[in-house]
Design a protein around this motif. Structure first.
Motif, short mmCIF file in Angstrom:
data_model
loop_
_atom_site.label_atom_id
_atom_site.label_comp_id
_atom_site.label_asym_id
_atom_site.label_seq_id
_atom_site.Cartn_x
_atom_site.Cartn_y
_atom_site.Cartn_z
N LEU A 63 0.84 -1.20 0.00
CA LEU A 63 0.00 0.00 0.00
C LEU A 63 0.87 1.25 0.00
O LEU A 63 0.65 2.21 -0.76
CB LEU A 63 -0.89 -0.04 1.24
CG LEU A 63 -1.95 1.01 1.50
CD1 LEU A 63 -2.99 0.43 2.44
CD2 LEU A 63 -1.36 2.24 2.14
N SER A 114 0.98 3.82 -3.13
CA SER A 114 0.45 5.18 -2.87
C SER A 114 1.49 6.24 -3.19
O SER A 114 1.16 7.29 -3.73
CB SER A 114 -0.02 5.30 -1.42
OG SER A 114 1.07 5.23 -0.54
N TRP A 116 -6.33 5.51 0.38
CA TRP A 116 -6.10 4.10 0.62
C TRP A 116 -6.75 3.62 1.91
O TRP A 116 -6.37 2.58 2.46
CB TRP A 116 -4.57 3.86 0.65
CG TRP A 116 -3.97 4.22 -0.66
CD1 TRP A 116 -3.49 5.45 -1.04
CD2 TRP A 116 -3.86 3.38 -1.81
NE1 TRP A 116 -3.07 5.40 -2.35
CE2 TRP A 116 -3.28 4.15 -2.83
CE3 TRP A 116 -4.19 2.05 -2.04
CZ2 TRP A 116 -3.03 3.62 -4.10
CZ3 TRP A 116 -3.91 1.53 -3.31
CH2 TRP A 116 -3.35 2.31 -4.32
#
Lengths: 224, 333
Positions: free
Chosen positions: B32, B36, B272
């Motif tokens: 993640l 991101s 996210w």
């Protein structure tokens, strides 16, 4: 932590106990910090203390997301922005004017748009407008980040880069009534940044324009 | 003399626990973070550079210390950085560290570097993130403190280090569980007086708000159909801090919350958040559900990427299985 004994535990139990106490204290702060302080007068001060202590460690027990205004019978549809550069010879250039509300599906993220939207939320800025239109409270972090946007358009090579004497940032919000579905437009907030200010922090002049003013309204009074 | 209830509770908090969910969180949080930040590549200098929005060039025109006083103090020093090159170096380091953490290379080091750099960039321009970025910091820390590099990690595979017992210190896992619960407590309990949530209009509001909504649709004719989803979330999140701990029911509640997060991710873009919470909720699922697929992946990793097994002391090299690197070793004539 010392040589382990036959059981594999540290020969310095005081260190192990201290570590455990710190972890348990942290866990207690998490639980206390999450407690709704305004609902429980007894635990309220403890809860606020826990929240502030964790904040100093850059930790939050949680975040209140998807909140709405109190007594709200409307939902926000769009927060629209337009930035126009004004040159001394009268030339005007739109430096930022995305379609608002956006049309079609949106799957990616324009991070510049995200930053600009969040930094320019009129709801935070409009209450700070003084009588003469100059933003007060330059120590306010929301005001500072708002100012950063206009200043960036004055100075950044990707945007104005010194080509303009003045940059005007207009923001307007579009709402939708949850009672009858009507679209409602808030008044445009217009802020002018003097790009000639280079030696100190910029202080824009802001005013709330009329929603009927075609020069500043970012969408028609009765929306899409 | 037997230990009292509080001592037993403390011992239980620190007792060993299965680590599969933490390994999954290591992979999920690391991925993640990598994705991101990779997505921000076109805007790195605009968001984080000295001449970017709210950077050093502007901060230097305020009185000393007057700009950005609300930022997390230990991490705000990027605000005083005047070098674009340094921003690029730190950005690249963060990408490498996040990827290394996800893949299990120098796991703790990569995790710590990724966490610190993430905190720096977040403090430099917090408006470039949604709230997930704040919650990711402690979540990452708990996973870094757990021994997650022992399993499903490139380093363990390459070195042939097998750890068949998937247990380790339980307190990082329990801290993560606790923090997931406090997250739902704060989010859920603060809505109890929210008029939009009480009227069941929250999902309509989320899908109508074009700052987040993915689709350009008029949801007004369908607002009644959206009310049940609002009501489910209105109940599920405030109760989560209690129900998630109930054996059996907790797993079902975690799945319900994951479904809500997934549904919101399909229709809205709030950074996210949903991926962070769906990953974190794995710590409330039955151990086997997470451990079985990870064990299978770990076995494959060892087989494909592990060092060849040493030859027996006498005789020709043994015939290897048909899969993996060992297939190159064949029996002699």
């Amino acid at each position: 932590m010392g040589e382990p004994d036959a059981t594999g535990r540290s020969a310095r139990p005081w260190l192990r106990r201290t570590g455990r106490m710190l972890v348990l204290a942290y866990a207690a702060l998490l639980v206390l910090g999450a407690w709704p302080s305004e609902r429980t007068p007894v635990l309220g001060p403890l809860s606020r203390f826990a929240w502030d202590t964790l904040a100093r460690m850059s930790v939050r027990p949680g975040m209140a997301i998807f909140q709405h205004e109190s007594e709200s019978n409307r939902v926000l549809v769009a927060h629209c922005l337009r930035v126009v550069g004004h040159a001394s010879e009268g030339r005007e250039t739109r430096l930022w004017s995305p379609t608002c509300p956006p049309r079609g599906p949106v799957f990616g993220t324009d991070y510049q748009d995200v930053v600009m939207q969040r930094a320019t939320r009129a709801a935070r800025i409009a209450p700070l407008l003084p009588e003469d239109g100059r933003l007060p409270r330059m120590m306010d972090p929301h005001v500072q980040r708002f100012v950063a946007i206009g200043d960036w358009f004055c100075r950044s090579p990707e945007a104005g880069a010194g080509r303009y004497d003045r940059v005007e940032l207009t923001q307007q919000q579009l709402w939708r009534s949850t009672e009858d579905g009507r679209y409602l437009a808030g008044p445009p907030l217009v802020c002018a940044f003097d790009c000639g200010v280079t030696h100190r922090a910029p202080r824009p002049r802001c005013r709330l324009a009329s929603g009927d003013d075609p020069a500043h309204a970012l969408f028609p009074p009765v929306a899409p | 003399m037997s230990a009292g209830p509080s001592t037993r509770a403390v011992d239980r908090f620190f007792s060993p626990a299965p680590q599969a969910a933490m390994v999954a969180c290591r992979i999920g949080f690391g991925a993640l973070l990598f994705v991101s930040y990779a997505a921000k590549l076109p805007w790195v200098q605009t968001l984080y550079g000295p001449r970017g929005m709210g950077g050093h060039e502007l901060a230097s025109r305020f009185a000393e210390g007057a700009f950005g006083r609300d930022l997390d103090a230990p991490f705000r020093w990027l605000l005083y950085n005047g070098s674009e090159t340094l921003v690029w170096v730190l950005y690249a380091a963060l990408l490498v560290a996040a990827l290394g953490f996800a893949l299990g290379v120098r796991t703790r080091t990569c995790g710590a570097v990724a966490l610190v750099l993430h905190a720096l960039f977040l403090a430099r321009n917090q408006y470039a993130y949604y709230g997930w970025a704040w919650m990711a910091k402690p979540f990452l820390l708990y996973v870094i403190l757990a021994p997650t590099g022992r399993w499903v990690s490139l380093e363990a595979w390459r070195r042939g280090r097998r750890a068949p017992d998937w247990t380790g210190p339980g307190w990082p896992l329990r801290l993560l569980r606790l923090h997931v619960c406090t997250m739902y407590a704060v989010a859920g309990w603060n809505r109890l007086d929210d008029p939009v949530w009480r009227r069941g209009e929250a999902f309509f509001g989320a899908l109508t708000d074009r700052r987040f909504a993915r689709f350009d649709l008029d949801w007004w004719p369908f607002r009644a159909w959206l009310e049940p989803f609002s009501h489910v979330a209105f109940v599920a999140e405030p109760l989560a801090p209690f129900v998630l701990w109930v054996p059996g029911l907790g797993a079902a509640w975690a799945i319900l919350l994951m479904a809500l997060h997934l549904g919101l991710e399909i229709f809205a873009n709030v950074g996210w958040w949903q991926w962070l919470m769906m990953t974190a909720l794995l710590v409330f699922l039955p151990v086997g559900w997470v451990e079985r697929p990870l064990r299978a992946l770990d076995r494959r990793g060892h087989r494909w990427l592990g060092p060849p097994e040493p030859s027996p002391p006498d005789g020709p090299p043994a015939e290897r299985s048909s899969s993996g690197r060992g297939a190159r070793i064949r029996a002699g004539p």
